[in-house]
Design an enzyme around this catalytic site. Structure first.
Site, PDB file in Angstrom:
ATOM      1  N   ASP A   1      68.854  59.007 -24.422  1.00  0.00           N
ATOM      2  CA  ASP A   1      67.962  57.966 -23.921  1.00  0.00           C
ATOM      3  C   ASP A   1      67.809  58.049 -22.405  1.00  0.00           C
ATOM      4  OD1 ASP A   1      67.693  57.123 -26.534  1.00  0.00           O
ATOM      5  OD2 ASP A   1      69.292  55.656 -26.382  1.00  0.00           O
TER       6      ASP A   1
ATOM      7  N   ASP B   1      70.950  59.689 -34.906  1.00  0.00           N
ATOM      8  CA  ASP B   1      71.081  58.952 -33.654  1.00  0.00           C
ATOM      9  C   ASP B   1      72.514  58.432 -33.514  1.00  0.00           C
ATOM     10  OD1 ASP B   1      70.296  57.826 -31.282  1.00  0.00           O
ATOM     11  OD2 ASP B   1      68.573  56.780 -32.124  1.00  0.00           O
TER      12      ASP B   1
ATOM     13  N   GLU C   1      77.789  59.882 -31.380  1.00  0.00           N
ATOM     14  CA  GLU C   1      78.948  60.144 -30.506  1.00  0.00           C
ATOM     15  C   GLU C   1      80.314  59.872 -31.182  1.00  0.00           C
ATOM     16  OE1 GLU C   1      75.344  59.917 -28.442  1.00  0.00           O
ATOM     17  OE2 GLU C   1      76.256  58.319 -29.598  1.00  0.00           O
TER      18      GLU C   1
END
Length: 954
Positions: A637, A561, A564
């Site tokens: 998300d 998760d 980035e």
């Protein structure tokens, strides 16, 4: 006579001048070991530059341009594989007065000796793709944190009729980027930037740059006040922004002029009116606007909360996104110069910090209508690989030749996955697993999301023993019930965690966020940072944590998760760059590559620790080449709304057409409106319908995972067993398992043939230009046309049936002719799925998990109307023996003219292989309409023991 003499003299003088001009402006070129170098210096027709052509294969050429005299980029590429194989059958260099030409067995690359433009041709002399001339804006010197580089720009000339795809995953519902679109290639929650484009003219461009890049129409977006604005009261120069009590619309907090809407980040919050509580407000923007241009305009919105937009009384947007995770969307309008349009926007902020920006693109100037550009923040060179092929699949194969193959994911990953945000205790996850088995709902993988650690120990990768008293026993219990378990492993480390000091002392972290004192949102809030995967020692240290605490107790897969890296959701780009400082160089230069290096460390770590267990990584962010590290992406998300579900379709297709095959999204959406937490009857039914449609779509993706915030996402928590929603979700899960043989064979084709499972219509039907822009349909493998239902209460939807073939309803077997758009019924229980004529489709049994039984009986549907082929692939499913040749294939071929199905000799073998099985051959034709919901009267049954056979179908 004298006049003729003067004329001849003039022509000779002109020729001499031209020759002199040509000689003084022509570039110098020299042959290199695998190409050429072309140099311009003090030319009147070109900037000073050196251009290198490097031939990689007969179909791949690297083009690198640098300012004259500058060195070629010297660092090892993070994207291109170390073992890159040069495969050049022939290479010839020739020249004319104005060009130098490099020819291979498949193509010709031509460099102008006058202006340096590079153009690519096929062997018949047909132009495929070409550069625009480089100019003074191509290399703009810049620096950051002592790192000197250039801001890079390269324009290309494209054909107005071609389709352009790829570039990662974006949330704007755009399928074809050859329409004056601007695409931002940067890593952000729900946005994935991959610098590879794919064209229907059978070429691809791998833009070899790691920095934030704009692609397409790269002109700067304009602020709202670039329009001529007028308030609702008729005053020129602004829109009227009225802040009202959202619960008492007649109560106005204040009204003020606003001509720029720019509340994009945390640092912009001070721009809102003082003393107004946005959490209790609705903001109404009203007035009119006109443009100084005629043509297509694109309005770019970034927003959180609820957003509705009306133009000239027509509602053109109705959106929602949770406050901390702003979303984006675009509105296209054809406008006439100076024509006044009424606009009204109603914005209801959602929570504390709130985000809303509005910018726009003006119509493309005539001179740039066929220009497609790459504009990167940092680089040493204009650097790209041109990849040619006979098909779009062949182009993607070239991309993977450069950047690495996609391994076959483990067999279990093609089953159903259950997840939620989140299972909070060992007892909770064990209870959910037991409930699935009790209800006999097929499932292979259960997912443990974040915060299984103690609150302050984020980064330790250790379970909180108060809530998970015996993780090893938990994993064993799940394994004994035939579950795999994937776990969230953030690359984030709290300052108070038990591993922080070790990572700090070894310089394995980014320290700036700690010194800034920026806290996260967990508990009291903790200062935290991310580890640095650009440092090999840090990668090894991170894998050691995963191995010691999770892999050794049996964890099967990794969920990366916030990769980035998402230091904080809403800090601006400058702040992100200051926090993210990789060991390899500046954050500006390497901004987009964190997820690639993060996956690299985990993949290499696990393969070294256990060379025979297939790695599986699910990651929120992705970069070119990451497919070689057994990485799949999900779309982040997203919200649990109909518009978000539709946005995923084009996003997933373009991700796949970026050469990166494994993709999925949260079936059901992640972020949930408050109205679904304690729903009334109408909202409850919408929630059930929404999840049903999302499950139906998710069943036809490389990975099928239900996940999201509360309400709980297990089918039995969404609807009772007698409800159509429950029945529909269970049908979709069962269908997933019935298609296992088909899906796993597609995975093998993805590895061995560099195939793409999710396919834009243009990939298989490049002559059907009506399909180029379709953003809500795709092909699943070669055979299945998937058309998700993305509107509440829809009982029908329009479907485009590509021309050149016939199509059969998967469920009923009824035939539809291609080359038309039809309104097709969409009952609650099913989304439309059509099978292509000539398809050979294996359908297996319903199973509780993928390894429950071997498919010793397969129904094989054969669809009349075209010749067909299918290769049934099988292997051991969990290890890497397939890399050593341990697998089998059974090739099926259908001859439509004779109605004969041929089954070839089985090729290959592996441990545990079925040596004998039954095939039930089911022939589907216009006169014999049978399908998954309509049983055949009598299939043709054969026993197959590995030897070739033929069957006449009727």
């Amino acid at each position: 006579m004298r006049n003729l003499t003067y004329a001849l003299s003039g022509l000779m003088l002109f020729a001499i001048v031209q020759q002199g001009f040509s000689q003084t402006n022509k570039a110098h070129y020299e042959k290199m070991p695998s190409g050429i170098k072309v140099s311009f210096k003090n030319s009147e027709t070109s900037i000073d530059q050196d251009i290198y052509l490097d031939v990689v294969t007969d179909k791949i050429v690297r083009v690198t341009a640098v300012p004259a005299g500058a060195a070629l980029p010297g660092q090892t590429s993070l994207v291109i594989v170390d073992s890159l194989r040069r495969q050049v059958k022939s290479l010839a260099v020739s020249s004319t007065d104005s060009t130098v030409n490099v020819q291979t067995a498949n193509m010709q690359t031509v460099v102008s000796l006058i202006n340096g433009k590079v153009e690519f041709f096929d062997l018949k002399g047909q132009s495929i793709f070409k550069e625009a001339k480089r100019n003074s804006s191509s290399f703009l010197a810049n620096s950051y944190q002592g790192d000197a580089f250039y801001h890079i720009n390269q324009d290309f000339i494209v054909n107005a009729e071609e389709g352009i795809y790829g570039l990662g995953q974006h949330q704007n519902a755009v399928m074809n980027y050859n329409r004056g679109k601007q695409v931002s290639l940067l890593q952000y929650n729900t946005e994935i930037g991959i610098p590879f484009l794919l064209s229907t003219n059978n070429y691809g461009i791998l833009w070899h740059n790691y920095s934030i890049t704009k692609a397409g129409d790269v002109r700067p977006l304009l602020p709202l006040n670039a329009f001529k604005l007028q308030s609702k009261e008729g005053e020129p120069g602004w829109l009227t922004a009225t802040y009202v009590n959202r619960n008492k619309g007649e109560e106005v907090y204040l009204s003020r002029p606003e001509s720029i809407i720019d509340y994009g980040y945390l640092t912009d919050q001070h721009k809102f009116p003082k003393g107004v509580n946005l959490a209790e407000s609705k903001v109404i923007y009203a007035g009119s606007f006109s443009s100084p241009y005629t043509g297509k305009h694109v309005l770019h919105f970034k927003y959180s909360g609820y957003m509705k937009v009306w133009i000239d009384g027509e509602q053109v947007a109705d959106r929602w996104r949770q406050s901390w995770n702003a979303g984006t969307f675009e509105i296209e309008r054809d406008l006439q110069k100076d024509k006044i349009h009424q606009i009204r926007m109603e914005w209801i902020p959602d929570g504390g910090e709130s985000y809303f920006t509005l910018n726009w693109q003006s119509p493309i100037p005539e001179a740039r209508k066929n220009v497609f550009s790459f504009n990167s923040e940092a680089g040493d060179a204009i650097d790209y690989y041109f990849v040619q092929g006979a098909s779009m699949d062949e182009v993607i194969a070239g991309y993977r030749h450069l950047s690495g193959k996609a391994p076959i994911m483990p067999l279990w990953s093609f089953g159903f996955w259950q997840s939620r945000e989140r299972y909070k205790t060992q007892a909770e996850i064990e209870a959910v697993a037991a409930e699935f088995r009790k209800r006999e709902i097929p499932i292979d993988n259960i997912v443990q999301d974040w915060s299984y650690w103690t609150e302050n120990d984020w980064g330790s990768q250790k379970f909180d023993v108060k809530r998970f008293p015996d993780p090893q026993a938990m994993v064993k219990k799940l394994h004994d019930q035939h579950f795999k378990i994937m776990i969230s492993a953030w690359p984030k480390i709290n300052e108070e965690s038990s591993v922080y000091q070790e990572f700090k002392a070894n310089k394995w972290i980014y320290p700036r966020n700690i010194y800034d004192g920026r806290k996260d949102w967990i508990g009291k809030g903790y200062t935290s940072t991310f580890y640095d995967p650009f440092n090999k020692a840090a990668r090894d240290g991170f894998w050691k944590l995963l191995d010691n605490n999770l892999f050794k107790i049996g964890i099967d897969a990794w969920w990366m998760d916030a990769s980035e890296p998402d230091i904080h959701s809403n800090i601006d780009l400058d702040e992100r760059k200051s926090v993210f400082q990789p060991a390899i160089g500046s954050s500006v230069r390497y901004y987009n590559v964190f997820p690639l290096q993060n996956a690299k460390g985990i993949y290499e770590g696990q393969r070294e620790t256990d060379p025979n267990k297939r790695v599986f990584i699910l990651t929120r962010s992705f970069f070119a080449g990451q497919q070689r590290y057994a990485a799949a992406a999900w779309s982040g998300d997203i919200a649990s709304r109909w518009h978000d579900m539709k946005d995923q379709i084009a996003g997933g297709i373009n991700f796949s057409m970026s050469g990166t095959p494994y993709w999925t999204m949260d079936a059901g959406g992640f972020l949930v409106e408050n109205r679904f937490h304690k729903p009334d009857a109408a909202d409850l039914e919408e929630w059930r319908e929404l999840n049903s449609r999302w499950y139906q779509y998710g069943a036809f993706l490389p990975l099928f995972r239900a996940h999201g915030q509360y309400p709980y996402r297990e089918p039995y928590n969404i609807a009772p067993v007698d409800h159509p929603a429950y029945k529909s979700m269970i049908y979709a899960i069962n269908l997933r398992y019935k298609l296992l043989a088909y899906n796993y064979s597609l995975a093998a084709k993805t590895f061995f043939d560099d195939y793409s499972m999710i396919r834009g219509l243009a990939m298989d039907f490049p002559q059907d230009k009506d399909g180029f822009d379709r953003n809500d349909q795709y092909l699943w493998g070669p055979s299945l046309l998937i058309s998700p239902v993305t509107e509440k209460g829809a009982s029908s939807r329009k479907i485009h049936f590509p021309k050149g073939t016939s199509w059969y309803d998967l469920y009923s077997g009824k035939m539809v002719a291609g080359g038309q758009d039809l309104l097709i019924a969409t009952p609650y229980e099913r989304i439309p799925v059509y099978v292509r004529a000539g398809a050979i489709l294996p359908i297996g049994p319903v199973m509780q998990y993928t390894a429950e039984k071997k498919p010793d009986v397969l129904d094989v549907y054969v669809y009349a109307g075209a010749n067909g082929h299918f290769s049934l692939y099988e292997d051991e499913g969990s290890n890497y023996n397939y890399e050593k040749g341990k697998y089998s294939r059974i090739d099926f071929s259908y001859d439509n003219s004779t109605k004969t199905l041929s089954v070839a000799n089985r090729q290959g073998d592996f441990d545990g292989m079925l040596t004998k099985r039954k095939f039930n051959f089911i022939f589907v034709s216009d006169s014999n309409a049978v399908g998954l919901d309509v049983s055949p009267a009598k299939p043709t049954v054969v026993t197959y023991a590995g030897k070739a056979l033929q069957v006449k179908l009727k």
